[in-house]
Design a protein around this motif. Structure first.
Motif, PDB file in Angstrom:
ATOM      1  N   VAL A   8       0.853  -1.182   0.000  1.00 52.96           N
ATOM      2  CA  VAL A   8       0.000   0.000   0.000  1.00 52.96           C
ATOM      3  C   VAL A   8       0.895   1.240   0.000  1.00 52.96           C
ATOM      4  O   VAL A   8       1.693   1.433   0.921  1.00 52.96           O
ATOM      5  CB  VAL A   8      -0.933   0.026   1.227  1.00 52.96           C
ATOM      6  CG1 VAL A   8      -1.761   1.306   1.243  1.00 52.96           C
ATOM      7  CG2 VAL A   8      -1.845  -1.194   1.224  1.00 52.96           C
ATOM      8  N   VAL A   9       0.746   2.073  -1.038  1.00 52.88           N
ATOM      9  CA  VAL A   9       1.620   3.238  -1.205  1.00 52.88           C
ATOM     10  C   VAL A   9       0.783   4.512  -1.190  1.00 52.88           C
ATOM     11  O   VAL A   9      -0.024   4.756  -2.092  1.00 52.88           O
ATOM     12  CB  VAL A   9       2.409   3.149  -2.526  1.00 52.88           C
ATOM     13  CG1 VAL A   9       3.465   4.253  -2.567  1.00 52.88           C
ATOM     14  CG2 VAL A   9       3.046   1.780  -2.691  1.00 52.88           C
ATOM     15  N   ASP A  10       0.981   5.343  -0.164  1.00 53.04           N
ATOM     16  CA  ASP A  10       0.255   6.608  -0.046  1.00 53.04           C
ATOM     17  C   ASP A  10       1.019   7.489   0.932  1.00 53.04           C
ATOM     18  O   ASP A  10       1.523   6.998   1.946  1.00 53.04           O
ATOM     19  CB  ASP A  10      -1.172   6.363   0.463  1.00 53.04           C
ATOM     20  CG  ASP A  10      -2.098   7.546   0.194  1.00 53.04           C
ATOM     21  OD1 ASP A  10      -1.770   8.661   0.644  1.00 53.04           O
ATOM     22  OD2 ASP A  10      -3.138   7.345  -0.458  1.00 53.04           O
ATOM     23  N   ASP A  11       1.123   8.783   0.649  1.00 54.95           N
ATOM     24  CA  ASP A  11       1.868   9.674   1.536  1.00 54.95           C
ATOM     25  C   ASP A  11       1.049  10.085   2.759  1.00 54.95           C
ATOM     26  O   ASP A  11       1.585  10.697   3.686  1.00 54.95           O
ATOM     27  CB  ASP A  11       2.361  10.910   0.780  1.00 54.95           C
ATOM     28  CG  ASP A  11       1.219  11.723   0.179  1.00 54.95           C
ATOM     29  OD1 ASP A  11       0.245  11.111  -0.279  1.00 54.95           O
ATOM     30  OD2 ASP A  11       1.318  12.968   0.166  1.00 54.95           O
ATOM     31  N   ASP A  35       6.090   7.030   0.079  1.00 54.94           N
ATOM     32  CA  ASP A  35       6.373   7.781  -1.142  1.00 54.94           C
ATOM     33  C   ASP A  35       6.810   6.819  -2.242  1.00 54.94           C
ATOM     34  O   ASP A  35       7.026   5.628  -1.990  1.00 54.94           O
ATOM     35  CB  ASP A  35       7.450   8.864  -0.908  1.00 54.94           C
ATOM     36  CG  ASP A  35       8.780   8.279  -0.449  1.00 54.94           C
ATOM     37  OD1 ASP A  35       9.405   7.530  -1.220  1.00 54.94           O
ATOM     38  OD2 ASP A  35       9.201   8.573   0.694  1.00 54.94           O
ATOM     39  N   GLY A  36       6.961   7.357  -3.447  1.00 58.37           N
ATOM     40  CA  GLY A  36       7.259   6.512  -4.592  1.00 58.37           C
ATOM     41  C   GLY A  36       8.616   5.843  -4.540  1.00 58.37           C
ATOM     42  O   GLY A  36       8.765   4.676  -4.936  1.00 58.37           O
ATOM     43  N   ILE A  52      -0.344  -4.241  -5.795  1.00 54.76           N
ATOM     44  CA  ILE A  52       0.054  -2.927  -5.293  1.00 54.76           C
ATOM     45  C   ILE A  52      -1.131  -1.976  -5.356  1.00 54.76           C
ATOM     46  O   ILE A  52      -1.808  -1.882  -6.384  1.00 54.76           O
ATOM     47  CB  ILE A  52       1.216  -2.347  -6.119  1.00 54.76           C
ATOM     48  CG1 ILE A  52       2.433  -3.270  -6.051  1.00 54.76           C
ATOM     49  CG2 ILE A  52       1.588  -0.945  -5.615  1.00 54.76           C
ATOM     50  CD1 ILE A  52       3.562  -2.858  -6.975  1.00 54.76           C
ATOM     51  N   ILE A  53      -1.386  -1.277  -4.243  1.00 51.65           N
ATOM     52  CA  ILE A  53      -2.365  -0.189  -4.212  1.00 51.65           C
ATOM     53  C   ILE A  53      -1.554   1.094  -4.175  1.00 51.65           C
ATOM     54  O   ILE A  53      -0.808   1.344  -3.224  1.00 51.65           O
ATOM     55  CB  ILE A  53      -3.288  -0.306  -2.991  1.00 51.65           C
ATOM     56  CG1 ILE A  53      -4.102  -1.606  -3.079  1.00 51.65           C
ATOM     57  CG2 ILE A  53      -4.224   0.897  -2.913  1.00 51.65           C
ATOM     58  CD1 ILE A  53      -4.944  -1.894  -1.851  1.00 51.65           C
ATOM     59  N   LEU A  54      -1.684   1.915  -5.207  1.00 53.46           N
ATOM     60  CA  LEU A  54      -0.737   2.999  -5.449  1.00 53.46           C
ATOM     61  C   LEU A  54      -1.433   4.348  -5.613  1.00 53.46           C
ATOM     62  O   LEU A  54      -2.261   4.523  -6.509  1.00 53.46           O
ATOM     63  CB  LEU A  54       0.068   2.650  -6.713  1.00 53.46           C
ATOM     64  CG  LEU A  54       1.135   3.597  -7.205  1.00 53.46           C
ATOM     65  CD1 LEU A  54       2.244   3.758  -6.167  1.00 53.46           C
ATOM     66  CD2 LEU A  54       1.730   3.060  -8.514  1.00 53.46           C
ATOM     67  N   MET A  61       8.460  10.903  -5.956  1.00 56.29           N
ATOM     68  CA  MET A  61       8.122  10.241  -7.219  1.00 56.29           C
ATOM     69  C   MET A  61       6.634   9.936  -7.219  1.00 56.29           C
ATOM     70  O   MET A  61       6.127   9.319  -6.293  1.00 56.29           O
ATOM     71  CB  MET A  61       8.927   8.943  -7.389  1.00 56.29           C
ATOM     72  CG  MET A  61       8.683   8.228  -8.705  1.00 56.29           C
ATOM     73  SD  MET A  61       9.558   6.629  -8.801  1.00 56.29           S
ATOM     74  CE  MET A  61      11.268   7.172  -8.832  1.00 56.29           C
ATOM     75  N   ASP A  62       5.913  10.387  -8.260  1.00 57.89           N
ATOM     76  CA  ASP A  62       4.467  10.155  -8.258  1.00 57.89           C
ATOM     77  C   ASP A  62       4.121   8.731  -8.693  1.00 57.89           C
ATOM     78  O   ASP A  62       4.978   7.960  -9.130  1.00 57.89           O
ATOM     79  CB  ASP A  62       3.739  11.189  -9.127  1.00 57.89           C
ATOM     80  CG  ASP A  62       4.073  11.081 -10.612  1.00 57.89           C
ATOM     81  OD1 ASP A  62       4.504   9.998 -11.061  1.00 57.89           O
ATOM     82  OD2 ASP A  62       3.899  12.077 -11.331  1.00 57.89           O
ATOM     83  N   GLY A  63       2.835   8.414  -8.546  1.00 54.33           N
ATOM     84  CA  GLY A  63       2.380   7.060  -8.842  1.00 54.33           C
ATOM     85  C   GLY A  63       2.565   6.646 -10.288  1.00 54.33           C
ATOM     86  O   GLY A  63       2.830   5.478 -10.579  1.00 54.33           O
ATOM     87  N   TRP A  64       2.431   7.598 -11.211  1.00 49.59           N
ATOM     88  CA  TRP A  64       2.609   7.273 -12.628  1.00 49.59           C
ATOM     89  C   TRP A  64       4.020   6.740 -12.878  1.00 49.59           C
ATOM     90  O   TRP A  64       4.209   5.740 -13.572  1.00 49.59           O
ATOM     91  CB  TRP A  64       2.373   8.499 -13.504  1.00 49.59           C
ATOM     92  CG  TRP A  64       1.039   9.158 -13.391  1.00 49.59           C
ATOM     93  CD1 TRP A  64       0.785  10.488 -13.168  1.00 49.59           C
ATOM     94  CD2 TRP A  64      -0.255   8.542 -13.519  1.00 49.59           C
ATOM     95  NE1 TRP A  64      -0.555  10.723 -13.136  1.00 49.59           N
ATOM     96  CE2 TRP A  64      -1.221   9.568 -13.344  1.00 49.59           C
ATOM     97  CE3 TRP A  64      -0.683   7.242 -13.738  1.00 49.59           C
ATOM     98  CZ2 TRP A  64      -2.587   9.309 -13.394  1.00 49.59           C
ATOM     99  CZ3 TRP A  64      -2.038   6.983 -13.784  1.00 49.59           C
ATOM    100  CH2 TRP A  64      -2.973   8.001 -13.619  1.00 49.59           C
ATOM    101  N   GLN A  65       5.025   7.440 -12.318  1.00 51.12           N
ATOM    102  CA  GLN A  65       6.412   7.037 -12.533  1.00 51.12           C
ATOM    103  C   GLN A  65       6.712   5.704 -11.861  1.00 51.12           C
ATOM    104  O   GLN A  65       7.427   4.869 -12.412  1.00 51.12           O
ATOM    105  CB  GLN A  65       7.374   8.117 -12.005  1.00 51.12           C
ATOM    106  CG  GLN A  65       8.838   7.860 -12.325  1.00 51.12           C
ATOM    107  CD  GLN A  65       9.125   7.785 -13.811  1.00 51.12           C
ATOM    108  OE1 GLN A  65       8.526   8.516 -14.599  1.00 51.12           O
ATOM    109  NE2 GLN A  65      10.020   6.894 -14.207  1.00 51.12           N
ATOM    110  N   VAL A  66       6.150   5.505 -10.668  1.00 50.54           N
ATOM    111  CA  VAL A  66       6.329   4.227  -9.969  1.00 50.54           C
ATOM    112  C   VAL A  66       5.764   3.080 -10.812  1.00 50.54           C
ATOM    113  O   VAL A  66       6.406   2.046 -11.000  1.00 50.54           O
ATOM    114  CB  VAL A  66       5.632   4.248  -8.593  1.00 50.54           C
ATOM    115  CG1 VAL A  66       5.690   2.861  -7.945  1.00 50.54           C
ATOM    116  CG2 VAL A  66       6.285   5.275  -7.679  1.00 50.54           C
TER     117      VAL A  66
END
Length: 224
Positions: A8-11, A35-36, A52-54, A61-66
């Motif tokens: 789970v990825v969220d700031d 963070d990314g 992955i929940i992004l 680094m934003d979610g698009w780049q990740v």
């Protein structure tokens, strides 16, 4: 589906906790990233992440780049979370290989249902599929390779190439056949581009690289 690992990825720590609590309640193991950059580090350190929940908007680094970085190596299912609802954002996500797109605010119960549905479609809830030959153990479900118990870092295409060789061990394979099966489309151009990928794969396999035999004028054969 118990014990499958979700990243789970969220700031926002409160958002991560909310998602984690509902996932854990439904039998999943959860790893968090704020963070990314941290997300990529965790993903490449853990070989058994099932989904992955992004979040899209994050520092460093934003979610698009990740998502783009991960798709270079893996087809692990990805659910994108975003506060935006514009159609172009959804289209961008699907072009990058996102499996699902959920706008904030959302129902945690619905999110868990989406997670379970995607894992069913991807076969992650099924028994692990393991093939092995010549001391190489390849887990097609977790997308991992081990030699003598040690994990081997392979790109997505290198993994698919090795899997194709092992599945067809003892069979002479032309370069065209390898390309058409591993890349899943008819290749128009110099089929010898496969040589580059085989060379890299052999290098990573070390002594086991000798199991991939060259058949001059034709292609390759995996032979124990």
């Amino acid at each position: 589906m118990n014990n499958l690992k979700i990243l789970v990825v969220d700031d926002e720590s409160r958002m991560r906790k909310l998602v984690r609590d509902f996932l854990v309640k439904n039998g999943f193991d959860v790893i968090e990233a704020g963070d990314g950059v941290e997300a990529l580090d965790i993903f490449f350190e853990n070989k058994d992440i099932a989904l992955i929940i992004l979040d899209v908007m994050m520092p460093k680094m934003d979610g698009w780049q990740v998502c783009k970085e991960i798709r270079e190596y893996s087809k692990v299912p990805i659910i994108m979370l975003t506060a935006k609802t514009e159609e172009r954002d959804e289209l961008q996500g699907f072009e990058l290989g996102v499996d699902e797109y959920i706008s904030k605010p959302f129902s945690p119960k619905i999110l868990v249902a989406r997670v379970e549905a995607i894992l069913r479609r991807s076969g992650k809830d099924m028994q692990e599929s393991i093939i092995q030959a010549g001391g190489i153990v390849l887990n097609e479900t977790a997308h991992t390779v081990t030699i003598d118990g040690k994990f081997l870092e392979l790109s997505y295409k290198e993994f698919e190439l090795l899997a194709f060789f092992i599945q067809n061990k003892g069979i002479a394979l032309s370069r065209e056949k390898i390309l058409n099966n591993v890349w899943n489309y008819d290749y128009f151009g110099d089929a010898r581009t496969i040589d580059t990928h085989v060379k890299k794969l052999r290098g990573k396999l070390g002594e086991k690289g000798n199991l991939i035999k060259t058949i001059w004028g034709m292609g390759y054969k995996f032979e124990e």
